[in-house]
Every structure is written in C-alpha cells, then in structure tokens.
Design an enzyme around this catalytic site. Structure first.
Site, PDB file in Angstrom:
ATOM      1  CE  LYS A  39      37.177 -11.210 -35.835  1.00  0.00           C
ATOM      2  NZ  LYS A  39      37.729  -9.898 -35.788  1.00  0.00           N
ATOM      3  CE  LYS A  45      31.552  -9.110 -32.768  1.00  0.00           C
ATOM      4  NZ  LYS A  45      32.449  -8.073 -32.345  1.00  0.00           N
ATOM      5  CE  LYS A  70      35.010  -2.153 -37.055  1.00  0.00           C
ATOM      6  NZ  LYS A  70      35.803  -3.077 -36.238  1.00  0.00           N
TER       7      LYS A  70
HETATM    8  N1  AQP Z   1      27.813  -5.941 -32.028  1.00  0.00           N
HETATM    9  C1  AQP Z   1      28.385  -5.211 -31.078  1.00  0.00           C
HETATM   10  N2  AQP Z   1      27.647  -4.761 -30.029  1.00  0.00           N
HETATM   11  C2  AQP Z   1      28.215  -3.996 -29.048  1.00  0.00           C
HETATM   12  N3  AQP Z   1      29.519  -3.634 -29.061  1.00  0.00           N
HETATM   13  C3  AQP Z   1      30.290  -4.062 -30.090  1.00  0.00           C
HETATM   14  N4  AQP Z   1      31.580  -3.887 -30.403  1.00  0.00           N
HETATM   15  C4  AQP Z   1      31.859  -4.523 -31.557  1.00  0.00           C
HETATM   16  N5  AQP Z   1      30.774  -5.133 -32.034  1.00  0.00           N
HETATM   17  C5  AQP Z   1      29.769  -4.870 -31.136  1.00  0.00           C
HETATM   18  C6  AQP Z   1      32.507  -3.079 -29.609  1.00  0.00           C
HETATM   19  O1  AQP Z   1      33.077  -2.096 -30.458  1.00  0.00           O
HETATM   20  C7  AQP Z   1      34.411  -1.826 -30.033  1.00  0.00           C
HETATM   21  C8  AQP Z   1      35.336  -1.817 -31.226  1.00  0.00           C
HETATM   22  O2  AQP Z   1      35.330  -3.104 -31.803  1.00  0.00           O
HETATM   23  P1  AQP Z   1      36.511  -3.537 -32.768  1.00  0.00           P
HETATM   24  O3  AQP Z   1      36.602  -2.598 -33.880  1.00  0.00           O
HETATM   25  O4  AQP Z   1      37.743  -3.707 -31.978  1.00  0.00           O
HETATM   26  O5  AQP Z   1      36.200  -4.927 -33.361  1.00  0.00           O
HETATM   27  P2  AQP Z   1      35.310  -6.126 -32.989  1.00  0.00           P
HETATM   28  O6  AQP Z   1      34.924  -6.179 -31.553  1.00  0.00           O
HETATM   29  O7  AQP Z   1      35.957  -7.346 -33.517  1.00  0.00           O
HETATM   30  O8  AQP Z   1      34.043  -5.690 -33.810  1.00  0.00           O
HETATM   31  P3  AQP Z   1      33.526  -6.105 -35.211  1.00  0.00           P
HETATM   32  O9  AQP Z   1      32.682  -5.034 -35.715  1.00  0.00           O
HETATM   33  O10 AQP Z   1      32.909  -7.451 -35.099  1.00  0.00           O
HETATM   34  O11 AQP Z   1      34.793  -6.154 -36.148  1.00  0.00           O
HETATM   35  P4  AQP Z   1      35.352  -7.338 -36.984  1.00  0.00           P
HETATM   36  O12 AQP Z   1      34.222  -7.839 -37.795  1.00  0.00           O
HETATM   37  O13 AQP Z   1      36.446  -6.708 -37.793  1.00  0.00           O
HETATM   38  O14 AQP Z   1      35.854  -8.350 -35.993  1.00  0.00           O
HETATM   39  C9  AQP Z   1      34.777  -2.891 -28.993  1.00  0.00           C
HETATM   40  O15 AQP Z   1      34.715  -2.314 -27.704  1.00  0.00           O
HETATM   41  C10 AQP Z   1      33.697  -3.917 -29.144  1.00  0.00           C
HETATM   42  O16 AQP Z   1      33.408  -4.561 -27.913  1.00  0.00           O
END
Ligand code: AQP
Length: 332
Positions: A111, A194, A197
């Site tokens: 990030k 991965k 969002k």
């Molecule tokens: N691609 C993924 N595959 C499986 N699990 C995923 N999680 C996130 N992306 C994947 C799981 O979703 C839960 C909530 O995630 P989060 O909202 O805390 O944020 P994150 O892990 O940082 O997910 P994002 O979507 O990538 O958000 P941004 O882009 O804002 O950083 C967690 O249990 C995570 O493991």
C-alpha cells in the site's frame, strides 16, 4: 463457547473476494460460535477518506453483512469507532510491537509502495490496531482471507510478547479460520494480484452490488488465455487466470477445484464464462437485492450498529481494565 472476531473495511464496495474469503464464512460460523463482526472504520481512515463517503461506506458494508446473513440479534455487528477500547488497547500494543515486525508487513509495503515517507503513521500501525480489535475481546478464532494471515500471525506475536513481558496470561492466542476454496480471489484483469476494493479498474472485481448484466460483462472482459480449460489441476501450471476463474466457480458452488474441473474441465472459455456468470449471479443476486433494500433504511442500520456497539463495549471494557491493571495504570 469460543469467541470469533472479524472485520471488513468500509473502503468502497465489497467484492466477491471479501464475500467468498470472509463474509460467507462469517455467516456459516454463527452456528457454533459467539460472533463479533465489525465495520472497521478506524482502519479505513489510514488512507484519507471524505467524511460523507466514509459514512456512506459504513452503511453500505453493514447493509451487505446483514444481507449476506449476519444476525445482529444473536451476534454482534457494530462499527469500530463506537468502542473506544479498540484505540486504547492499540496504544498499549503499539508499545509492545517492534518496529522491525511492523516493517515486514507485506500489505504495508504494497500500500505504501514508493511513497513510504508520505503515508500515514496509522497505515504503518494498522496491524497493531487489528491485533487490538481481536485481543480486546479475547477472541480465539478469526475468519479471514489468506491476505490477512500475516497480520494475524503478528497479532499472536504481540499477544505472546505482552504475556511474557508482564508475566501474565491475559491474552489467548487467536487462530485463523479459512474455509472453502476461495481464500484468495484474484483480480479479473491480472491474476497475479488479489481482487481488491482499491484497484482503480472496476473490471478487476465483481462488486456485491453489481447486477447480472454487469457481472456478465466483467466476466466476458476477464483476462484469459487461448487454450480450453484443463481437465486436471496440474494443467493450471502457468495459467493463473484460468485457475482464478475456476476457483471462483468452485467457491460460489462450495465445491473443490477438482470437483469443479469434473464439471467444466475441457470447456472453451466462451462457454465456461457463461456457466460461471450463471453460478455467480445465482449466489449474489439475492444478496444484492436485499442489500439495496437494507441500504435505503439508514436509520435501521444505525440502530443495529448502535446496539451492537453497546454490547461490544460491555465485553471490551473488562478486558481493557484487566490490561490496565496488569501494566500498572492507576485508575482509582
Ligand atoms: N481477494 C480476496 N480474496 C479472499 N479474501 C479477501 N479478503 C479481501 N480481499 C480478498 C478478505 O476480506 C475481509 C475483509 O477485507 P478488508 O475489507 O479488511 O480489506 P482488505 O483485506 O484490505 O481487502 P481489499 O478489498 O483489498 O480492500 P482495500 O483495497 O481497501 O485494501 C478480510 O478477511 C480479507 O482477508
């Protein structure tokens, strides 16, 4: 009964990765555990977010959790900032965690990228707040996607060091819970990254709010290769896009990759993408409809989060008191 804690950030639309990797498992685990589920708004501001946008996202993520089947009466659903004990314990844990541990976190490196000197201190300390989220409830099970495993290991290291430093046994060690085949759903545009969002391309992910036509379009545009699907898992060697799409299919059908290949192995992508679209739409459409309905009623969502916050606070405060007594903070 063992206690579960898990959270999701209100940083935009939840996607299929969040759903298959985490939220669907949250719902399954409600029978058998005492569950505390959280919209982690304090994590969301580690990267600047407009206040009105943050409120909108908290409502949306909460609506999605409710639509997916989180039960706010039997369990707890709230937004993190309502319970000050998260921030208070995070400060204590900041003083236990080591700079070297935090510097090794791959999510921070991803990030922050080349902009390391200019990102917020909060982004660096994010895993310590996540450790506090879990430990403030003495939760022992944490359902997460694979991307959060490193943070969870850090939470265990922090708990062990706290217990050792203060010669106590305040914190139990939390363990990850990963169910199903979709522990890491990858981007539809680049299967080495991965699904996320924060990816600038909306075509990289299936949002839980996408309608059937949008889902079909995104799968049509998803990156593939010229060969038909393999018949066995060995055939995925060097074909990350094919593996990702078949794993998504297996994930929504709740079957293994091998079982999925028995159904779709050997198919051309043009045919398989239609089968995949139908399976994903069948799983997401009811949730998406319910989510739109719930999202209209922000007063209801606020009442759920307020009630959940009060119940979470009542569980967290005694643990924080125990921590403060252990470390020698005078409070009387
Ligand atoms: N691609 C993924 N595959 C499986 N699990 C995923 N999680 C996130 N992306 C994947 C799981 O979703 C839960 C909530 O995630 P989060 O909202 O805390 O944020 P994150 O892990 O940082 O997910 P994002 O979507 O990538 O958000 P941004 O882009 O804002 O950083 C967690 O249990 C995570 O493991």
């Amino acid at each position: 009964m063992e206690r579960i804690f898990s959270g999701a950030q209100p940083t935009g639309n939840l996607h299929l990765g969040n759903y298959l990797g985490a939220i669907r498992n949250w719902v399954k685990l409600q029978s058998g555990y005492e569950c505390i589920y959280c919209v982690v708004d304090m994590h969301a501001i580690t990267i600047f977010k407009e206040p009105a946008e943050l409120i909108r996202s908290v409502h949306e993520v909460a609506a999605c959790m409710l639509a997916a089947g989180v039960d706010p009466k039997k369990h707890i659903l709230f937004n993190q900032s309502r319970v000050p004990a998260h921030a208070e314990l995070a400060w204590v844990l900041n003083c236990v965690a080591r700079m070297g541990w935090m510097s090794r976190m791959t999510q921070f490196k991803d990030k922050a990228g080349k902009n390391r000197e200019n990102v917020s201190l909060g982004l660096f300390a994010y895993p310590s707040l996540m450790a506090a989220d879990i430990l403030v409830y003495k939760a022992t099970k944490v359902p997460v996607g694979e991307d959060q495993i490193q943070h969870l290991e850090l939470a265990r290291d922090i708990a062990v060091k706290f217990n050792n430093d203060y010669k106590c046994n305040v914190f139990p060690l939390p363990e990850p819970v990963m169910l199903g085949t979709s522990r890491r759903v990858m981007s539809l545009r680049d299967a080495t990254k991965k699904m996320s969002k924060s990816d600038p391309s909306d075509y990289s992910r299936i949002n839980l709010s996408d309608d059937a036509d949008t889902i079909a379009l995104k799968f049509r545009k998803a990156k593939t290769d010229p060969m038909p699907l393999p018949e066995t898992v060995e055939g995925f060697e060097g074909r990350p896009e094919a593996l990702n799409l078949v794993n998504i299919y297996a994930g929504v059908r709740d079957i293994t990759t091998e079982e999925a290949l028995k159904e779709v192995g050997g198919q051309e992508f043009s045919r398989f993408k239609k089968v995949l679209t139908d399976a994903v739409v069948a799983e997401l459409e009811p949730i998406s409809k319910e989510m739109h309905k719930i999202a209209q009623d922000t007063a209801y969502i606020d009442s759920v989060l307020k009630n959940g916050g009060e119940r979470a606070d009542a569980l967290a405060q005694p643990v924080l008191n125990e921590v403060y007594d252990t470390i020698g903070f005078l409070r009387n």
